[in-house]
Design a protein around this motif. Sequence first.
Motif, PDB file in Angstrom:
ATOM      1  N   ILE A 139       1.170  -1.226   0.334  1.00 25.99           N
ATOM      2  CA  ILE A 139       0.097  -0.127   0.201  1.00 25.99           C
ATOM      3  C   ILE A 139       0.929   1.430   0.601  1.00 25.99           C
ATOM      4  N   ILE A 140       0.773   2.266  -0.931  1.00 25.02           N
ATOM      5  CA  ILE A 140       2.023   3.090  -1.040  1.00 25.02           C
ATOM      6  C   ILE A 140       0.376   3.880  -0.535  1.00 25.02           C
ATOM      7  N   VAL A 141       0.827   5.374   0.350  1.00 21.31           N
ATOM      8  CA  VAL A 141      -0.055   6.067   0.836  1.00 21.31           C
ATOM      9  C   VAL A 141       0.654   7.644   0.210  1.00 21.31           C
ATOM     10  N   ASP A 142      -0.111   8.048  -0.336  1.00 20.37           N
ATOM     11  CA  ASP A 142      -0.071   9.130  -1.288  1.00 20.37           C
ATOM     12  C   ASP A 142       0.349  10.326  -0.665  1.00 20.37           C
ATOM     13  N   MET A 143       1.258  11.343  -0.439  1.00 22.72           N
ATOM     14  CA  MET A 143       0.878  12.317  -0.463  1.00 22.72           C
ATOM     15  C   MET A 143       1.360  13.427  -0.566  1.00 22.72           C
ATOM     16  N   PRO A 144       0.502  14.971  -1.279  1.00 24.08           N
ATOM     17  CA  PRO A 144       1.171  15.195  -1.980  1.00 24.08           C
ATOM     18  C   PRO A 144       2.638  16.703  -0.588  1.00 24.08           C
ATOM     19  N   LEU A 145       4.110  16.420  -2.218  1.00 26.54           N
ATOM     20  CA  LEU A 145       4.964  16.702  -1.523  1.00 26.54           C
ATOM     21  C   LEU A 145       5.345  17.115  -0.802  1.00 26.54           C
ATOM     22  N   SER A 190      -4.055  11.944   1.994  1.00 25.18           N
ATOM     23  CA  SER A 190      -4.795  13.507   2.593  1.00 25.18           C
ATOM     24  C   SER A 190      -5.840  13.502   3.488  1.00 25.18           C
ATOM     25  N   ASP A 191      -6.759  12.641   4.140  1.00 20.95           N
ATOM     26  CA  ASP A 191      -7.767  12.944   4.773  1.00 20.95           C
ATOM     27  C   ASP A 191      -6.851  12.882   6.750  1.00 20.95           C
ATOM     28  N   THR A 192      -8.104  12.628   7.084  1.00 21.69           N
ATOM     29  CA  THR A 192      -7.597  11.969   8.533  1.00 21.69           C
ATOM     30  C   THR A 192      -7.264  10.865   8.994  1.00 21.69           C
TER      31      THR A 192
END
Length: 208
Positions: A139-145, A190-192
Motif C-alpha cells: 500500500i502506497i500512501v500518496d501525499m502531496p510533497l 490527505s485526510d484524517t
Amino acid sequence: MTRRAVSHGRFIALEGIDGSGKSTQCRLLAQALRERGHTVTETREPGGTPFGEQMREVLLGTDRGALSDAAEVYLFAAARAQLVAQVVRPALERGEWVVCDRFLDSSLAYQGVGRGVGIDAVDQANALAVAGCLPDVTIIVDMPLAVAMVRRGLGDRIEAEGGSFHERVAEGYRELATRYPDRIRVVSGSDTPGDVHARVIAELATLM
C-alpha cells in the motif's frame, strides 16, 4: 521483479514518501488485524533485527558522512536480507500476518529513482536479499510533497535531502504502481488518519 514465494501467512508493506503517514497506518492496520483475530508481526525497514537497527543508524544517521549510492543500495539490501531470514519468513511460515513499515519498494523508489541507480539495477541487487519473499500487497500512501515536507521537518540523512530528491522518489512510487498493478495499491493520505485507514482496509478486503 523477483517472483513472490508462496507463504501460509499474509505479508503487507506500507510505503510512501517521508511524512506521508505510513507509519501511523502500519500501527492502525496491525491493530485492526488483531481485532479480527489474526496474529500479527509488526516490523520496519531498515531495522527489525539487531543487525538491521545497526544498519539503520549507519544509513539514516546525520553524522555518518556521505555514502556512495552503491553503498546505500547494498546496506539496505543487507538489512533486508536479515529481516527476511530472521523475522518475515518465519512469521509467514507460522501463519501470521506481517505488517512492514517499508520494504523493497522503498529501495526501488529511493535509490532506484531518487538516487538514479535504476529500478531494475536495485531490484537485481536485492534478489538474494528478498529470496522470493515479497509482499502480497504493498500500500502506497500518496501525499502531496509540500504537505509531507511540512509534516516531517528536517530529520535523518535521507529526510534532509532537498525537495527535488523527494519529488523523484514520489515519481518512483508512481512508476512502481504502474509497473506492478497486481501487487501495489495507492491510497490518498490527505485526510484524517481514520479516513486513510478506511481506504487501506478497503484495499485489503479480499485478503482479510
